[in-house]
Design an enzyme around this catalytic site. Structure first.
Site, PDB file in Angstrom:
ATOM      1  N   PRO A   1      -3.932   7.324   8.197  1.00 41.81           N
ATOM      2  CA  PRO A   1      -4.033   6.689   9.512  1.00 41.81           C
ATOM      3  C   PRO A   1      -2.744   5.942   9.838  1.00 41.81           C
ATOM      4  O   PRO A   1      -2.253   5.165   9.023  1.00 41.81           O
ATOM      5  CB  PRO A   1      -5.198   5.710   9.343  1.00 41.81           C
ATOM      6  CG  PRO A   1      -5.308   5.464   7.875  1.00 41.81           C
ATOM      7  CD  PRO A   1      -4.841   6.716   7.205  1.00 41.81           C
TER       8      PRO A   1
ATOM      9  N   ALA B   1      -0.953   3.798  13.056  1.00 45.06           N
ATOM     10  CA  ALA B   1      -1.135   3.227  14.385  1.00 45.06           C
ATOM     11  C   ALA B   1      -0.040   3.701  15.330  1.00 45.06           C
ATOM     12  O   ALA B   1       1.056   4.073  14.896  1.00 45.06           O
ATOM     13  CB  ALA B   1      -1.117   1.697  14.301  1.00 45.06           C
TER      14      ALA B   1
ATOM     15  N   SER C   1      -6.175   6.679  13.086  1.00 45.77           N
ATOM     16  CA  SER C   1      -6.052   5.226  13.113  1.00 45.77           C
ATOM     17  C   SER C   1      -6.949   4.643  14.190  1.00 45.77           C
ATOM     18  O   SER C   1      -7.086   5.201  15.286  1.00 45.77           O
ATOM     19  CB  SER C   1      -4.606   4.835  13.405  1.00 45.77           C
ATOM     20  OG  SER C   1      -4.528   3.444  13.652  1.00 45.77           O
TER      21      SER C   1
ATOM     22  N   TYR D   1     -10.266  -0.961  11.556  1.00 43.17           N
ATOM     23  CA  TYR D   1     -10.017  -2.376  11.285  1.00 43.17           C
ATOM     24  C   TYR D   1     -11.205  -3.117  11.875  1.00 43.17           C
ATOM     25  O   TYR D   1     -11.313  -3.212  13.114  1.00 43.17           O
ATOM     26  CB  TYR D   1      -8.744  -2.866  11.980  1.00 43.17           C
ATOM     27  CG  TYR D   1      -7.458  -2.420  11.352  1.00 43.17           C
ATOM     28  CD1 TYR D   1      -7.108  -2.841  10.068  1.00 43.17           C
ATOM     29  CD2 TYR D   1      -6.587  -1.596  12.038  1.00 43.17           C
ATOM     30  CE1 TYR D   1      -5.902  -2.435   9.497  1.00 43.17           C
ATOM     31  CE2 TYR D   1      -5.382  -1.194  11.464  1.00 43.17           C
ATOM     32  CZ  TYR D   1      -5.052  -1.608  10.192  1.00 43.17           C
ATOM     33  OH  TYR D   1      -3.875  -1.199   9.628  1.00 43.17           O
TER      34      TYR D   1
ATOM     35  N   THR E   1      -9.860  -0.296   6.348  1.00 44.87           N
ATOM     36  CA  THR E   1      -8.626  -0.797   5.734  1.00 44.87           C
ATOM     37  C   THR E   1      -8.828  -2.255   5.346  1.00 44.87           C
ATOM     38  O   THR E   1      -9.204  -3.072   6.192  1.00 44.87           O
ATOM     39  CB  THR E   1      -7.446  -0.652   6.708  1.00 44.87           C
ATOM     40  OG1 THR E   1      -7.267   0.741   6.980  1.00 44.87           O
ATOM     41  CG2 THR E   1      -6.171  -1.224   6.101  1.00 44.87           C
TER      42      THR E   1
ATOM     43  N   LYS F   1      -9.806   1.489   2.071  1.00 39.97           N
ATOM     44  CA  LYS F   1      -8.373   1.807   1.901  1.00 39.97           C
ATOM     45  C   LYS F   1      -7.590   0.524   1.663  1.00 39.97           C
ATOM     46  O   LYS F   1      -7.676  -0.415   2.449  1.00 39.97           O
ATOM     47  CB  LYS F   1      -7.848   2.508   3.146  1.00 39.97           C
ATOM     48  CG  LYS F   1      -6.356   2.809   3.103  1.00 39.97           C
ATOM     49  CD  LYS F   1      -5.934   3.768   4.210  1.00 39.97           C
ATOM     50  CE  LYS F   1      -4.433   3.985   4.209  1.00 39.97           C
ATOM     51  NZ  LYS F   1      -3.678   2.837   4.697  1.00 39.97           N
TER      52      LYS F   1
ATOM     53  N   HIS G   1      -0.533   0.116   1.405  1.00 39.86           N
ATOM     54  CA  HIS G   1      -0.178   0.209   2.828  1.00 39.86           C
ATOM     55  C   HIS G   1       1.265   0.705   2.974  1.00 39.86           C
ATOM     56  O   HIS G   1       2.009   0.240   3.840  1.00 39.86           O
ATOM     57  CB  HIS G   1      -0.378  -1.160   3.502  1.00 39.86           C
ATOM     58  CG  HIS G   1      -0.915  -1.079   4.907  1.00 39.86           C
ATOM     59  ND1 HIS G   1      -2.173  -1.503   5.253  1.00 39.86           N
ATOM     60  CD2 HIS G   1      -0.375  -0.610   6.065  1.00 39.86           C
ATOM     61  CE1 HIS G   1      -2.375  -1.311   6.555  1.00 39.86           C
ATOM     62  NE2 HIS G   1      -1.299  -0.767   7.063  1.00 39.86           N
TER      63      HIS G   1
END
Lengths: 357, 357, 357, 357
Positions: free
Chosen positions: B78, B80, B107, B131, B157, B228, B252
């Site tokens: 993913p 952004a 994302s 998120y 995440t 994640k 990340h």
């Protein structure tokens, strides 16, 4: 050629005289070339612990290999398409190796025939490399021709389940011109009379090779069979079980799978697994007399040397290869003397200090 | 695009066509970028110990993931704001992934909607990253929309307790223009009708996430939940306890806390802690087929690939991503063949040699 | 100043505005500067293993130190001759530290007096560094003045048995002009009324310091005594035996003996030896929030930061130091959040992964 | 000369004034010069763990060596052909060493005679290096002359079973002109009256030296015999058995076999094997006071220093060598003080931290 003080310098000198695409083909490795680089680094990680006052006036460099005797513990590694490098292909190197008492392992994908190269290398230890063919008849014919021509061992390369992804080659692909080169060591299929163009090598090779395939070759071959491309100790054990006479610890000079363990790092475990059942050879990154010393110490009977011979061939044919083997012999001799070893055969693990990372 | 021989080269090519501030955003990591660099170095520290003569003519690259089947053990990570990179944002990459049989993890901060991207990636394995929002209703709505649109798993995440301090971003901050980009995957709060501007993402995200929050999401979600951003084995155990179906070992991409253990280094302990309770994925630094091979060997079921897909998207949209995934697939196939592994599923720790520091 | 994104960048910015000889004095280390460099490298050798989903919305950065409370776990390290760096010497930094809630440890060789700096740093945690003098009366007077001025602890520097051989200084010696700078913290010998010129510092210092000397200071001092310059765990045990309240693990920023263990590498054994008997601080190479995180994890209660404060002082006096401490605070806060630590006090060894060399 | 701040800088300064071929001869090592470089790196891999508050006002640098006393724990290593470097050859260095209280070990291949150098170095500790000759009579005569001239020990070099392959020498061979230099320390064979030209050194040396040969020298020599060139602990045991009084751990400055363990790395095991039976010295890479400190800590009684003395001789003869020994002495003194060691004799392994690779 004459300006080189050691084998390492041959690469830059050869780059100056070789066609760039051919140089890329010879010099390159797979992927990020980490394994190619690590083959050299593995020697640099080891330390030699020499002994003194052994009363050595001279050293005995001979090595007994599969029924033959080398005057120095070195064989020329099989390298395809030497015709790209020098018009005489393997003829000059084979002649130089025989004169130097080094072994010569002729590539199955050479651009001169088994018989012609055997004549050039007469008197020397000759081995014939084999990529088993899709057509078993071709394989049998290759073996028969090799034995008839006097090759004392068959070297079956086992690490080409696919071609490695060599990026220098991919980038230079359009520029590499195999021209009229042919593969006279590859037997012709029934009914075919035209020699096989060098560019068609892959069409004849059997990539999905198995232990059964190798077992059949061992059973059929009247000479000892050596498997080239062993890294895992488990594969050395299987090699012994299938009747092989020896193994060459090799990652194909870093040209097949990038990230593979360096040859020297893989050697000790393979040598231990081999015990007395197999002769063990080392291929990959050998450029210095001290490299040979370390390989002998860690279990190899002799070393195969590849790219430097190609460069020497490009620079000076037979004469160039003779000079390269001469420099290497001088270094090996010096290394044995200064390490306190009277003969290649007696070099053992006690002269190896701990690795420094 | 067409000039790249491997995924690593995409970065420099993309730098040539991307807006510098966007490139900084995509390419950068936190702090001194040590973890970002170490993610790659961790692969280079490992060695592969290949096996030979397995009679392999082809290899099976499929991977079963949370009820779906990938044709290759790779998912697009993913990322952004792909709208910064290409006008079509995630649409091209999702289409290319579906065609290649790679998974696509969209994302939560994409610039196209869940439904639109699902349509583009129809037929492929689709996961939706989340998120969790400050407003639980928004979280529930996101999940409902994702499931309705056909996403087979939710990827929560968990490593963004705050934004990482990415210094390339800080330096380029004034230059990065999100323009009219919006976040159509973020559900609108009650009464709001205007789409949310991309620059306002942080206002909606819940940063102080807890295991209870995640437990509630797991309980509510009708599809498997993957966490994640797991590095500690202890967190993998907690993930299993709270009902997660899988974890992505990830730092990340080095974009959050600099100095964190490289993903590959963290993988073995997480995989051991996960046992059969969790599917384990690896994210971070994957650029090569041999990287995927090593990740599979150390316990991952598949790998997530991020930045290279962004670069390929910038260079050529769907076509660029297709080319990138094609190169990666070819490398994975080659790596399995040359390591002697018949399938992605059978790759195990025996092909990993000791680490060389 | 405003262009710096982190403390590391201050060095190059400051080099641009400082007199070269002063920069050499501040930036240089002893010998080959290996220890100076290794102080930084030791942080890079460690890995952080973060925990997630701790429900952290904010973190508590306070640290209790010898009866005072810091708002962030950082003290400004004692640095001689700040008057070379900024006309206001320690005044600006002390003011900035108090405002930021960082501690301030005033050098005994400062160019402003104990009382004047205490006034500037009023409200903050203030410590007074001491090089014991050849004349015990001067030592007693220094302590009395420091206590009277409100300094809460005495920091006796114990690693200057001789000046380190700092080669940048030796090369720049002719160019370094101490001008009219004086040492108002050094009490005047009986009958002397002229302030002591900065260049004469060494004439007053007692270099052959012993545990007995320090024991006498501990016995006489009405405030806790911290020994700065401890590397060996055995010396931490002796420090506890002689009544010290704390130790600063330090190699003097690599300015004394080159080749000494990096501070961070020495920390765990010192912290173990200290147990509950001593407060332990770390000095040397701290530039990043993650450095502070690692130091706390390995046993430090707070960190001392030296050169970056000097550079910030050169670049912008109080304002510059405030900006530097602000950046550091933001990084520490971010590091704690992303490592999953709710407070500086709770950071423990479990967040430290294994060292990667 | 006067511009050097440390011994390391002498190399570049000397390069500026020396004939390039002579510089190549002095500066070069064997092969890839890995061992030469590693001799230095071995010091950098070690860490010093200093002790504080020992009440040290001064340190005692004296070292008792084979019946003599050095004012500092350093001897000048034997170096052939100093006449290439300075017209006065060994005369200046011997005079400077005596003045500094360093020992002087005169090369058997010096260009000034044993007696002449002894006169120059009168009052100092003098040792005579010996390459045993093919003609035993010459060996006996050399020993007799050395003893008569006041040399207190014989240093038999045992690591020259052949000349090392020094590639800088090979490349510069045509340019190196030994001119009229002779070898007055080599006794003339019966009937010969002409002094031996320096270029003919190898014709007289016995390369196939054995323990029996050395045993005979020990038996015949009226002074203690030290064997120089020991790396293996096993050879230290044999040295003790054959009656040697000491050993110099040395790889000939990396000039003989490349790849050999660094001297410092070999030292601890040799020192342990030596126990009380042998005095142990270290040669190789010593440039810093901290190097001497580490060598003393790991078992050496004193260090031999070679190339820097040659460079200092080239730069300034006796005065240059005096300056070099002065810088080294100052560094050793500083290192002992700052490590908390009151004397060279008491430096022990406790000040050595763990190696950082």
């Amino acid at each position: 050629m004459m300006d080189a003080v050691n084998l390492l310098e041959l690469e830059q000198l050869a780059r100056g005289v070789m066609d760039p695409a051919v140089f890329a083909y010879v010099a390159g490795g797979a992927g990020d070339e980490r394994t190619m680089v690590d083959n050299r680094a593995a020697f640099a990680r080891r330390r030699i612990e020499p002994r003194v006052l052994r009363g050595l006036g001279a050293v005995d460099l001979t090595a007994d290999v599969l029924g033959g005797r080398l005057a120095m513990p070195v064989l020329v590694a099989p390298m395809a398409h030497q015709g790209l490098v020098h018009p005489q292909g393997d003829l000059g190197p084979a002649r130089a190796a025989a004169a130097a008492g080094a072994g010569y392992c002729l590539s199955c994908l050479a651009n001169h025939g088994l018989e012609e190269v055997a004549a050039a290398g007469a008197g020397g230890v000759l081995w014939a490399q084999l990529y088993p063919f899709r057509d078993e008849g071709q394989t049998r014919e290759h073996i028969a021709r090799a034995v008839a021509a006097g090759y004392g061992a068959l070297v079956v390369t086992v690490d080409v389940q696919a071609y490695g992804l060599r990026e220098r080659d991919i980038r230079a692909a359009a520029a590499l011109d195999m021209g009229a080169l042919t593969l006279p060591c590859v037997p012709l299929a029934a009914g075919r009379t035209e020699p096989i163009p060098a560019a068609e090598a892959g069409e004849h090779m059997k990539f999905d090779l198995s232990w059964d395939d190798v077992g059949a070759i061992v059973a059929a071959a009247p000479v000892p069979v050596v498997l080239k491309g062993i890294i895992a100790a488990g594969d050395a054990r299987l090699a012994a079980e299938c009747g092989a006479a020896g193994v060459v610890v090799s990652n194909h000079g870093g040209r097949q799978l990038d990230g593979v363990t360096a040859s020297l790092d893989a050697l000790p475990a393979v040598a231990e697994a081999a015990g007395d059942a197999l002769e063990v050879y080392l291929d990959g990154g050998v450029r210095r007399g001290t490299d040979v010393l370390l390989a002998l110490a860690l279990g190899a009977r002799a070393c195969l040397v590849g790219r430097p011979i190609s460069y020497a061939n490009a620079l000076g044919g037979a004469e160039g290869v003779a000079a390269a083997l001469g420099m290497l012999r001088a270094e090996i001799e010096n290394a044995l003397l200064l390490a306190g070893c009277g003969s290649a055969a007696e070099v053992g693990p006690s002269i190896v200090g701990s690795a420094i990372v």
